[in-house]
Write a protein that holds these residues in place. Structure first.
Motif, PDB file in Angstrom:
ATOM      1  N   LYS A 188     141.194  -2.550 -62.997  1.00 30.09           N
ATOM      2  CA  LYS A 188     139.839  -2.717 -62.474  1.00 30.09           C
ATOM      3  C   LYS A 188     139.779  -2.260 -61.016  1.00 30.09           C
ATOM      4  O   LYS A 188     140.717  -2.456 -60.247  1.00 30.09           O
ATOM      5  N   PHE A 189     138.661  -1.685 -60.668  1.00 28.29           N
ATOM      6  CA  PHE A 189     138.419  -1.199 -59.319  1.00 28.29           C
ATOM      7  C   PHE A 189     138.675  -2.313 -58.293  1.00 28.29           C
ATOM      8  O   PHE A 189     139.329  -2.089 -57.266  1.00 28.29           O
ATOM      9  N   SER A 190     138.167  -3.512 -58.566  1.00 31.11           N
ATOM     10  CA  SER A 190     138.248  -4.612 -57.603  1.00 31.11           C
ATOM     11  C   SER A 190     139.679  -5.034 -57.287  1.00 31.11           C
ATOM     12  O   SER A 190     139.949  -5.590 -56.224  1.00 31.11           O
ATOM     13  N   VAL A 200     137.725   5.401 -47.316  1.00 31.16           N
ATOM     14  CA  VAL A 200     136.885   6.275 -48.131  1.00 31.16           C
ATOM     15  C   VAL A 200     135.449   5.762 -48.036  1.00 31.16           C
ATOM     16  O   VAL A 200     135.188   4.599 -48.322  1.00 31.16           O
ATOM     17  N   VAL A 201     134.541   6.633 -47.604  1.00 32.11           N
ATOM     18  CA  VAL A 201     133.140   6.246 -47.435  1.00 32.11           C
ATOM     19  C   VAL A 201     132.336   6.888 -48.555  1.00 32.11           C
ATOM     20  O   VAL A 201     132.307   8.118 -48.684  1.00 32.11           O
ATOM     21  N   TYR A 202     131.685   6.070 -49.365  1.00 35.24           N
ATOM     22  CA  TYR A 202     131.031   6.537 -50.597  1.00 35.24           C
ATOM     23  C   TYR A 202     129.557   6.148 -50.602  1.00 35.24           C
ATOM     24  O   TYR A 202     129.205   4.987 -50.385  1.00 35.24           O
ATOM     25  N   SER A 203     128.695   7.106 -50.860  1.00 35.17           N
ATOM     26  CA  SER A 203     127.259   6.842 -50.938  1.00 35.17           C
ATOM     27  C   SER A 203     126.921   6.209 -52.281  1.00 35.17           C
ATOM     28  O   SER A 203     127.269   6.748 -53.333  1.00 35.17           O
ATOM     29  N   LYS A 204     126.214   5.084 -52.245  1.00 36.94           N
ATOM     30  CA  LYS A 204     125.928   4.337 -53.465  1.00 36.94           C
ATOM     31  C   LYS A 204     124.531   4.583 -54.013  1.00 36.94           C
ATOM     32  O   LYS A 204     124.138   3.978 -55.010  1.00 36.94           O
ATOM     33  N   ILE A 205     123.751   5.455 -53.366  1.00 37.68           N
ATOM     34  CA  ILE A 205     122.350   5.631 -53.752  1.00 37.68           C
ATOM     35  C   ILE A 205     122.109   6.992 -54.395  1.00 37.68           C
ATOM     36  O   ILE A 205     122.812   7.954 -54.132  1.00 37.68           O
ATOM     37  N   ARG A 206     121.108   7.044 -55.292  1.00 37.63           N
ATOM     38  CA  ARG A 206     120.621   8.313 -55.811  1.00 37.63           C
ATOM     39  C   ARG A 206     119.655   8.892 -54.798  1.00 37.63           C
ATOM     40  O   ARG A 206     118.910   8.149 -54.177  1.00 37.63           O
ATOM     41  N   PRO A 207     119.606  10.211 -54.598  1.00 34.20           N
ATOM     42  CA  PRO A 207     120.380  11.235 -55.330  1.00 34.20           C
ATOM     43  C   PRO A 207     121.662  11.645 -54.615  1.00 34.20           C
ATOM     44  O   PRO A 207     122.128  12.770 -54.786  1.00 34.20           O
ATOM     45  N   ILE A 240     124.508   2.352 -57.199  1.00 35.44           N
ATOM     46  CA  ILE A 240     125.669   1.696 -57.785  1.00 35.44           C
ATOM     47  C   ILE A 240     125.851   0.346 -57.102  1.00 35.44           C
ATOM     48  O   ILE A 240     126.152   0.276 -55.898  1.00 35.44           O
ATOM     49  N   ASN A 241     125.643  -0.717 -57.834  1.00 30.29           N
ATOM     50  CA  ASN A 241     125.818  -2.046 -57.279  1.00 30.29           C
ATOM     51  C   ASN A 241     127.298  -2.350 -57.064  1.00 30.29           C
ATOM     52  O   ASN A 241     128.177  -1.835 -57.766  1.00 30.29           O
ATOM     53  N   ARG A 242     127.569  -3.211 -56.116  1.00 31.67           N
ATOM     54  CA  ARG A 242     128.936  -3.631 -55.820  1.00 31.67           C
ATOM     55  C   ARG A 242     129.610  -4.232 -57.058  1.00 31.67           C
ATOM     56  O   ARG A 242     130.773  -3.930 -57.361  1.00 31.67           O
ATOM     57  N   GLU A 243     128.867  -5.050 -57.793  1.00 23.87           N
ATOM     58  CA  GLU A 243     129.433  -5.697 -58.981  1.00 23.87           C
ATOM     59  C   GLU A 243     129.811  -4.663 -60.044  1.00 23.87           C
ATOM     60  O   GLU A 243     130.852  -4.772 -60.707  1.00 23.87           O
ATOM     61  N   THR A 244     128.947  -3.674 -60.217  1.00 25.19           N
ATOM     62  CA  THR A 244     129.215  -2.624 -61.208  1.00 25.19           C
ATOM     63  C   THR A 244     130.459  -1.836 -60.838  1.00 25.19           C
ATOM     64  O   THR A 244     131.323  -1.549 -61.680  1.00 25.19           O
ATOM     65  N   LEU A 245     130.577  -1.484 -59.566  1.00 22.14           N
ATOM     66  CA  LEU A 245     131.733  -0.721 -59.116  1.00 22.14           C
ATOM     67  C   LEU A 245     133.016  -1.540 -59.254  1.00 22.14           C
ATOM     68  O   LEU A 245     134.059  -1.010 -59.685  1.00 22.14           O
TER      69      LEU A 245
END
Length: 445
Positions: A253-255, A313-320, A377-382
């Motif tokens: 799991k990612f977490s 690692v900096v990741y964008s969680k929003i569309r688009p 992408i929600n924190r919980e989903t990731l």
């Protein structure tokens, strides 16, 4: 190719031009054209838009340069109940306002149409060849924008357009210049299109390389060079977005392997105000390239930003902007639209960076973001995501291999971009030189 100049010139009466060929005249656009704005039927009245038959264009249509298709069709009732007006074929339209670079852009009509109120119709009289006027206005795009404050939000108006100064060669010479520029522009545009196709193919190659390596491991030749076991057995990962992976890789799991930073800092106070703040607009989509760095103070950042350690690692969680990923070059901040990620245990930050850039992860993130009302992408989903974990030694080899191979592709992309820039500059210079009389193309068209 070096082009000849005219034999004689005179001082130009125009503020935008210092000299003209001796036999050319000059006049303001108000004396040589009709100008009027368009209109938009009420968007809330379906009777004005459903099953329409009258062509209508919006401001964005000017990006086409030569317009052969309407943006939408309006009904006869919509036309009658609005200030929309017919504009004849071959006339010009100019955007009076618009987002970004739209204001001041001009296009020629390949169809009769109507337009919205943020556009002006320019109908030249018999002393102007429309195509020549199109090229003159194109060459003076920035001068025209400056009439309304340049990059400010102020819009152009019909009075400003009437004040535009224009050189007036004999009509037959205008037509010759236009034919010459059409031919040259077509040649240059074809070369640019070829380079853009090459860029698309290179980007596809780069994406495929990343996708294959982070989920399947190194290719045999790289595996041998790294002293690893070539051609490993594959197994079903049991993860739909991942597919098969090498048999000796783990799944977790990612977490359990990645820490998502919690807690926010105030970027208006020191030392945070002087730190760089990374937002999605600073990152090139799909490449992992940092386009710019600005401090929090320079961005007038408000409270609610995350602290990112160097190498995170900096990741964008929003569309688009889901394909925007970068490694923090130093201790910095990131916007609330991004997750700062730090690996622990068996996973390394650089490998995670490449994994998040992969097509497989991008496809998963787009699908998951569609499941929520505000696409992200929600924190919980990731945290629940199951990810591949190669042995750390292999992760390091994968990272080194991808850095080396993508650098080769990036070099080719840079060269192609440079060629496009040179061709675009040459195209614009040729237009400007022709419509201002700096070169004589009469024997060439």
């Amino acid at each position: 190719m070096k082009y000849a100049a005219y034999s004689e010139y005179k001082t130009s009466p125009m503020t935008w031009l210092d000299q003209l060929p001796t036999h050319w005249n000059a006049a303001s656009l108000r004396w040589m054209s009709k100008r009027y704005a368009g209109g938009t039927p009420d968007k809330g009245n379906e009777a004005y838009w459903e099953e329409g038959e009258i062509p209508w264009i919006n401001s964005g249509a000017v990006n086409d340069g030569y317009i052969t298709q309407p943006s939408e069709l309006i009904t006869r009732e919509g036309f009658a109940k609005s200030s929309a007006k017919w504009i004849p074929k071959d006339a010009l339209v100019m955007a009076l306002a618009g987002q970004g670079k739209t204001k001041g852009m001009v296009a020629q009509l390949g169809i009769p149409t109507t337009c919205n109120q943020s556009m002006a119709a320019l109908i030249p009289d018999h002393r102007f060849a429309p195509r020549y006027l199109y090229y003159w206005l194109t060459a003076n795009y920035q001068n025209i924008r400056n009439l309304a404050g340049g990059e400010a939000r102020d819009g152009l108006n019909l009075e400003m357009l009437g004040s535009i100064p224009c050189p007036v060669p004999p009509v037959d010479e205008q037509q010759t210049i236009a034919r010459f520029l059409d031919a040259k522009a077509t040649q240059i545009d074809a070369l640019v299109a070829q380079k853009r196709q090459l860029i698309d193919k290179l980007k596809e190659k780069r994406s495929a390389l990343i996708a294959r390596t982070v989920t399947r491991g190194l290719p045999p030749e790289a595996t041998n060079a790294a002293g690893l076991e070539p051609n490993p057995e594959m197994k079903d990962s049991g993860v739909s977005w991942l597919g098969t992976i090498p048999d000796h890789w783990d799944i977790d799991k990612f977490s359990r392997e990645v820490h998502i930073t919690e807690g926010q800092v105030d970027p208006e106070v020191e030392p945070f105000a002087s730190m760089f703040l990374i937002a999605p607009n600073h990152i090139e989509s799909g490449s992992g390239r940092l386009l710019a760095l600005e401090t929090a103070a320079e961005q007038f950042a408000e409270s609610g930003k995350y602290l990112c350690p160097e190498g995170a690692v900096v990741y964008s969680k929003i569309r688009p902007a889901l394909r925007k990923v970068v490694i923090a070059p130093e201790n910095c901040l990131c916007s609330a639209d991004m997750y700062p990620l730090t690996c622990r245990n068996k996973l390394t930050n650089p490998y995670l960076y490449w994994l998040l850039l992969s097509n497989q992860f991008s496809a998963w993130s787009v699908l998951e973001s569609d499941r929520v009302a505000m696409p992200k992408i929600n924190r919980e989903t990731l945290n629940e995501l199951r990810i591949p974990i190669p042995p750390q030694e292999e992760q390091l080899e994968i990272v080194e291999y991808l850095a080396m191979e993508t650098a080769k592709v990036d070099h080719l992309l840079s060269k192609a971009d440079a060629v496009i820039s040179s061709l675009t500059e040459y195209r614009q210079a040729l237009i400007t030189s022709s419509v201002t009389g700096k070169i004589d193309v009469r024997a060439l068209a």
